[in-house]
Write an enzyme that holds these catalytic residues in place. Structure first.
Site, short mmCIF file in Angstrom:
data_model
loop_
_atom_site.label_atom_id
_atom_site.label_comp_id
_atom_site.label_asym_id
_atom_site.label_seq_id
_atom_site.Cartn_x
_atom_site.Cartn_y
_atom_site.Cartn_z
N ARG A 1 0.83 -1.22 0.00
CA ARG A 1 0.00 0.00 0.00
C ARG A 1 0.86 1.27 0.00
NH1 ARG A 1 -5.16 -1.50 3.91
NH2 ARG A 1 -6.49 -2.26 2.20
N LYS B 1 -15.04 -15.67 7.83
CA LYS B 1 -16.43 -15.52 8.26
C LYS B 1 -17.43 -15.21 7.15
CE LYS B 1 -15.59 -14.07 12.95
NZ LYS B 1 -15.70 -12.93 13.86
N GLY C 1 -6.19 -7.64 1.69
CA GLY C 1 -4.88 -7.82 2.32
C GLY C 1 -4.42 -9.28 2.35
N GLY D 1 -12.28 -4.45 1.43
CA GLY D 1 -13.70 -4.09 1.54
C GLY D 1 -14.19 -3.22 0.40
C1 3PG Z 1 -8.58 -1.75 4.94
O1 3PG Z 1 -7.55 -2.12 5.49
O2 3PG Z 1 -9.40 -2.54 4.45
C2 3PG Z 1 -8.84 -0.29 4.80
O3 3PG Z 1 -7.74 0.43 5.25
C3 3PG Z 1 -10.10 0.11 5.54
O4 3PG Z 1 -9.96 -0.20 6.89
P1 3PG Z 1 -11.26 -0.45 7.76
O5 3PG Z 1 -11.85 -1.76 7.29
O6 3PG Z 1 -10.79 -0.49 9.20
O7 3PG Z 1 -12.19 0.71 7.50
#
Ligand code: 3PG
Ligand code: MG
Length: 401
Positions: free
Chosen positions: A36, A197, A354, A377
């Site tokens: 990132r 999950k 990730g 996400g």
């Molecule tokens: C992630 O790592 O998916 C993004 O940085 C968003 O983080 P978050 O899910 O804690 O909002």
């Protein structure tokens, strides 16, 4: 939909408040995957080269609105300086006098890094007052955090309305790569969704079965689907309370003509440990005192056959407990096969998240994927066709933007 980019902005001598996502994995104070950070380089360097002053706004982890030093961004500085090739000056707060002092003293060629935006409760509430305080620190707002664009937070959404706003290079790259690979995908489309999950990816699975032709469910989530069919999964990770939801998803898939592919054989062990003694059994034959830690070789063949049939692959989440060997076997084998098909021009493959990116890196497969997103996400929500608030806030009415 149109948004401005750095090309549309005058950056010379300007303070460019740049929202980045440097929420990277850290172990014992060291960054273990700098992807990132590497991906924000183009934006930061572009701003510096054009005489602008990059002032980085970012979150780290989920400190839930309190100043918790465990979630400080400061330990990332050595990696940021090495990757960006510029000195990074740190401010202990993202607004107020501490931030103002650092921004005022910033010299050409330097980068300012402001402390975790989530130390303020107003960040996640998209508080207008906090956004206004942030806006005082910049002349231009640049959002380069595609992977946080599914959050309507002060630094990702509110702020965009307060300053001349544009998309950064990574934001542009992510949006155009996803659009070109998945906007009008070649069919059949296969989605591989894994991870622990079902509850966290529920909406996604429900929406996805209406959009894709085949869906491979892997990892802990697969156990929930097996259990929902009345199969005893022993001590496996499993959300038994999600059984009705899992059955609904299966019904929805049937109605939509989407084939759901669950493991037919599994690798089980008595302990969750690297190198744990293990055996391969049929998916409905997990011993009561064992847990499923990976998909078995027959399942891998099924997944590979699906990859072979597919023209487009969307991947989020590993097929097994890939972080401990040998339970990374199925993920590696499937990833390598997808990489091979992609390299041969037979498959358009896009992966995000990730864990997924680190699994593909471990398998040596990421180079050959068509595109790897920095987002987890946000990538999933984009795939579902949802509006990402951080992207929507950048939109202008200007057709030429
Ligand atoms: C992630 O790592 O998916 C993004 O940085 C968003 O983080 P978050 O899910 O804690 O909002
Ligand atoms: Mg996340």
């Amino acid at each position: 939909m149109a948004w401005k980019t750095l090309d549309d902005m005058d950056l010379d001598g300007k303070r460019v408040l740049t929202r980045v996502d440097i929420n990277v994995p850290v172990e014992d104070g060291r960054v273990t995957d700098a992807t990132r950070i590497e991906r924000i380089c183009a934006t930061v360097q572009d701003i510096l080269n054009r005489g602008g002053k990059p002032v980085l706004l970012a979150h780290f982890g989920r400190p839930k609105g309190t100043h918790n030093p465990e979630f400080s961004l400061q330990p990332l500085i050595p990696t940021l300086e090495a990757v960006l090739g510029a000195p990074v000056v740190f401010a202990a707060d993202c607004v107020g006098p501490a931030a103002q002092a650092v921004v005022d003293a910033l010299q050409p060629g330097q980068v300012a890094l402001l402390e975790n935006t989530r130390f303020h409760a107003g960040e996640e509430k998209n508080d207008a007052g906090l956004a206004a305080q942030m806006a005082e620190l910049g002349d231009v707002y640049c959002n380069d955090a595609f992977s946080a664009a599914h959050r309507a937070h002060a630094s990702t959404e509110g702020l965009a309305h307060l300053l001349p706003a544009c998309a950064g290079r990574l934001m542009q790259a992510e949006l155009s790569a996803l659009e070109s690979a998945l906007g009008a995908p070649e069919r059949p489309v296969l989605a591989v969704v894994g991870g622990a999950k079902v509850s966290t990816k529920l909406d996604l699975l429900g929406n996805l079965v209406e959009k894709v032709d085949m869906l491979v469910i892997g990892g802990g989530m697969a156990n929930t689907f097996l259990a929902a069919q009345g199969i005893d999964v022993g001590k496996s990770l499993c959300e038994h309370d999600m059984a009705p939801t899992a059955r609904e998803i299966v019904d929805k898939a049937k109605a939509a003509g989407c084939e759901i592919i669950l493991p037919g054989d599994v690798v089980v062990a008595r302990e969750f440990k690297a190198g744990a003694a293990n055996e391969t059994v049929a998916a409905d034959a997990c011993p009561a005192d064992a847990m499923i830690l990976d998909a078995g070789p027959e399942s891998v063949k099924t997944v590979q056959a699906a990859i072979e049939r597919a023209k487009t692959l969307i991947w989020n989440g590993p097929l097994g407990a890939f972080e401990i060997e040998p339970f990374d076997t199925a993920t590696n084998a499937a990833a390598k096969y997808a990489a091979k098909r992609s390299a041969g021009g037979k498959l358009v493959s896009v992966a995000g998240g990730g864990d997924t990116v680190s699994a593909l890196n471990k398998a040596g497969a990421s180079e050959d994927f068509t595109y790897i997103s920095t987002a987890g996400g946000a990538f999933l929500e984009w795939m579902e066709g949802k509006v990402l608030p951080g992207v929507a806030a950048l939109e202008t009415d200007d057709e030429d933007a």
